[in-house]
Write a protein that holds these residues in place. Structure first.
Motif, PDB file in Angstrom:
ATOM      1  N   TYR A  90      -6.938  12.955  29.688  1.00 53.21           N
ATOM      2  CA  TYR A  90      -7.472  12.326  30.892  1.00 53.21           C
ATOM      3  C   TYR A  90      -8.990  12.449  30.871  1.00 53.21           C
ATOM      4  CZ  TYR A  90      -2.693  12.379  32.529  1.00 53.21           C
ATOM      5  OH  TYR A  90      -1.342  12.164  32.650  1.00 53.21           O
ATOM      6  N   ARG A  91      -9.660  11.346  31.235  1.00 51.67           N
ATOM      7  CA  ARG A  91     -11.123  11.317  31.283  1.00 51.67           C
ATOM      8  C   ARG A  91     -11.566  10.754  32.626  1.00 51.67           C
ATOM      9  NH1 ARG A  91     -14.021  10.287  26.057  1.00 51.67           N
ATOM     10  NH2 ARG A  91     -12.525  10.738  24.428  1.00 51.67           N
ATOM     11  N   GLU A  92     -12.748  11.180  33.049  1.00 58.84           N
ATOM     12  CA  GLU A  92     -13.341  10.604  34.246  1.00 58.84           C
ATOM     13  C   GLU A  92     -13.764   9.180  33.920  1.00 58.84           C
ATOM     14  OE1 GLU A  92     -16.509  12.918  35.863  1.00 58.84           O
ATOM     15  OE2 GLU A  92     -15.252  14.694  36.091  1.00 58.84           O
ATOM     16  N   PRO A  93     -13.826   8.318  34.933  1.00 57.55           N
ATOM     17  CA  PRO A  93     -14.287   6.947  34.692  1.00 57.55           C
ATOM     18  C   PRO A  93     -15.736   6.950  34.185  1.00 57.55           C
ATOM     19  CG  PRO A  93     -13.333   7.161  36.880  1.00 57.55           C
ATOM     20  CD  PRO A  93     -13.433   8.538  36.298  1.00 57.55           C
ATOM     21  N   PRO A  94     -16.118   5.916  33.441  1.00 61.42           N
ATOM     22  CA  PRO A  94     -17.510   5.837  32.962  1.00 61.42           C
ATOM     23  C   PRO A  94     -18.497   5.814  34.132  1.00 61.42           C
ATOM     24  CG  PRO A  94     -16.138   4.160  31.909  1.00 61.42           C
ATOM     25  CD  PRO A  94     -15.309   4.814  32.975  1.00 61.42           C
ATOM     26  N   GLN A  95     -19.723   6.265  33.885  1.00 56.05           N
ATOM     27  CA  GLN A  95     -20.749   6.338  34.934  1.00 56.05           C
ATOM     28  C   GLN A  95     -21.011   4.975  35.573  1.00 56.05           C
ATOM     29  OE1 GLN A  95     -22.162   9.026  36.307  1.00 56.05           O
ATOM     30  NE2 GLN A  95     -20.796  10.241  35.026  1.00 56.05           N
ATOM     31  N   GLY A 149     -15.509  17.599  29.794  1.00 60.10           N
ATOM     32  CA  GLY A 149     -14.917  17.054  31.006  1.00 60.10           C
ATOM     33  C   GLY A 149     -13.525  16.466  30.840  1.00 60.10           C
ATOM     34  N   ARG A 150     -13.011  16.454  29.614  1.00 58.11           N
ATOM     35  CA  ARG A 150     -11.669  15.916  29.418  1.00 58.11           C
ATOM     36  C   ARG A 150     -10.627  16.961  29.833  1.00 58.11           C
ATOM     37  NH1 ARG A 150     -11.418  14.036  23.377  1.00 58.11           N
ATOM     38  NH2 ARG A 150     -12.699  15.897  23.145  1.00 58.11           N
ATOM     39  N   ILE A 151      -9.438  16.451  30.159  1.00 57.15           N
ATOM     40  CA  ILE A 151      -8.306  17.311  30.490  1.00 57.15           C
ATOM     41  C   ILE A 151      -7.164  16.905  29.572  1.00 57.15           C
ATOM     42  CG2 ILE A 151      -6.660  18.011  32.263  1.00 57.15           C
ATOM     43  CD1 ILE A 151      -8.770  17.099  34.352  1.00 57.15           C
ATOM     44  N   PHE A 152      -6.554  17.886  28.918  1.00 56.94           N
ATOM     45  CA  PHE A 152      -5.394  17.651  28.065  1.00 56.94           C
ATOM     46  C   PHE A 152      -4.186  18.298  28.729  1.00 56.94           C
ATOM     47  CE2 PHE A 152      -9.050  17.562  25.280  1.00 56.94           C
ATOM     48  CZ  PHE A 152      -8.816  16.446  24.494  1.00 56.94           C
ATOM     49  N   VAL A 163     -15.571   7.910  47.565  1.00 54.20           N
ATOM     50  CA  VAL A 163     -15.161   6.980  46.521  1.00 54.20           C
ATOM     51  C   VAL A 163     -14.023   7.624  45.761  1.00 54.20           C
ATOM     52  CG1 VAL A 163     -15.862   5.841  44.394  1.00 54.20           C
ATOM     53  CG2 VAL A 163     -17.473   6.053  46.278  1.00 54.20           C
ATOM     54  N   ALA A 164     -12.936   6.886  45.573  1.00 56.69           N
ATOM     55  CA  ALA A 164     -11.798   7.409  44.814  1.00 56.69           C
ATOM     56  C   ALA A 164     -11.544   6.491  43.617  1.00 56.69           C
ATOM     57  CB  ALA A 164     -10.561   7.486  45.681  1.00 56.69           C
ATOM     58  N   LEU A 165     -11.613   7.055  42.431  1.00 55.03           N
ATOM     59  CA  LEU A 165     -11.325   6.317  41.201  1.00 55.03           C
ATOM     60  C   LEU A 165     -10.311   7.109  40.388  1.00 55.03           C
ATOM     61  CD1 LEU A 165     -14.868   5.133  40.021  1.00 55.03           C
ATOM     62  CD2 LEU A 165     -13.054   3.732  40.970  1.00 55.03           C
ATOM     63  N   ASP A 166      -9.408   6.403  39.753  1.00 61.02           N
ATOM     64  CA  ASP A 166      -8.425   7.066  38.898  1.00 61.02           C
ATOM     65  C   ASP A 166      -9.056   7.443  37.569  1.00 61.02           C
ATOM     66  OD1 ASP A 166      -6.364   6.830  40.737  1.00 61.02           O
ATOM     67  OD2 ASP A 166      -5.774   4.850  39.980  1.00 61.02           O
ATOM     68  N   MET A 167      -8.602   8.560  37.025  1.00 63.73           N
ATOM     69  CA  MET A 167      -9.037   8.952  35.688  1.00 63.73           C
ATOM     70  C   MET A 167      -8.316   8.061  34.684  1.00 63.73           C
ATOM     71  SD  MET A 167      -9.111  13.095  35.980  1.00 63.73           S
ATOM     72  CE  MET A 167     -10.263  13.383  34.657  1.00 63.73           C
ATOM     73  N   THR A 168      -8.988   7.778  33.584  1.00 65.69           N
ATOM     74  CA  THR A 168      -8.327   7.016  32.530  1.00 65.69           C
ATOM     75  C   THR A 168      -7.497   7.983  31.706  1.00 65.69           C
ATOM     76  OG1 THR A 168     -10.220   7.271  31.043  1.00 65.69           O
ATOM     77  CG2 THR A 168     -10.167   5.297  32.415  1.00 65.69           C
TER      78      THR A 168
END
Length: 124
Positions: A55-60, A31-34, A78-83
């Motif tokens: 870039y990673r999705e936020p923790p569950q 699920g990571r994006i480089f 729900v909108a959360l920024d990726m870390t």
């Protein structure tokens, strides 16, 4: 990961050379994006990127908290920024690559076409 292609070796080499020093967005199985500058690849489909951000999705847990907060406020989405974090030079293992995209902006495409035209005129 097996990559089937109809390209001849010379075509494949030319295509890879056209990607050199371009920004690639690589999605992986976890699920990571480089996002980084393409430098090279090898026979195992490993990709080397420089100036790379991960870039990673936020923790569950954060997702669950945000969903709970939105349900009390009546929001449907729900909108959360990726870390993200800066990594620099990385090797992304080919076996974990799900998808790759060239990140190109319209200004880069126009610039490239100008350079291509310049090269055509200088070849005459």
């Amino acid at each position: 990961m097996s990559m089937e292609t109809d390209m001849e070796p010379a075509e494949a080499e030319s295509f890879l050379k056209s990607l050199l020093n371009k920004n690639l967005r690589i999605y992986t199985t976890d699920g990571r994006i480089f996002i980084g500058n393409f430098k090279c690849t090898d026979t195992h489909n490993n990709i080397v990127l420089s100036l790379t951000y991960e870039y990673r999705e936020p923790p569950q847990q954060k997702l669950a908290e945000a969903k709970a907060a939105s349900s009390t406020s009546g929001a449907d989405k729900v909108a959360l920024d990726m870390t993200s974090r800066y990594l620099g030079l990385v090797v992304v293992p080919g076996e974990h690559i799900v998808k790759m995209e060239v990140e190109e902006f319209s200004s880069q495409a126009k610039s490239r076409s100008i350079f291509e035209r310049r090269d055509l005129y200088s070849a005459r």
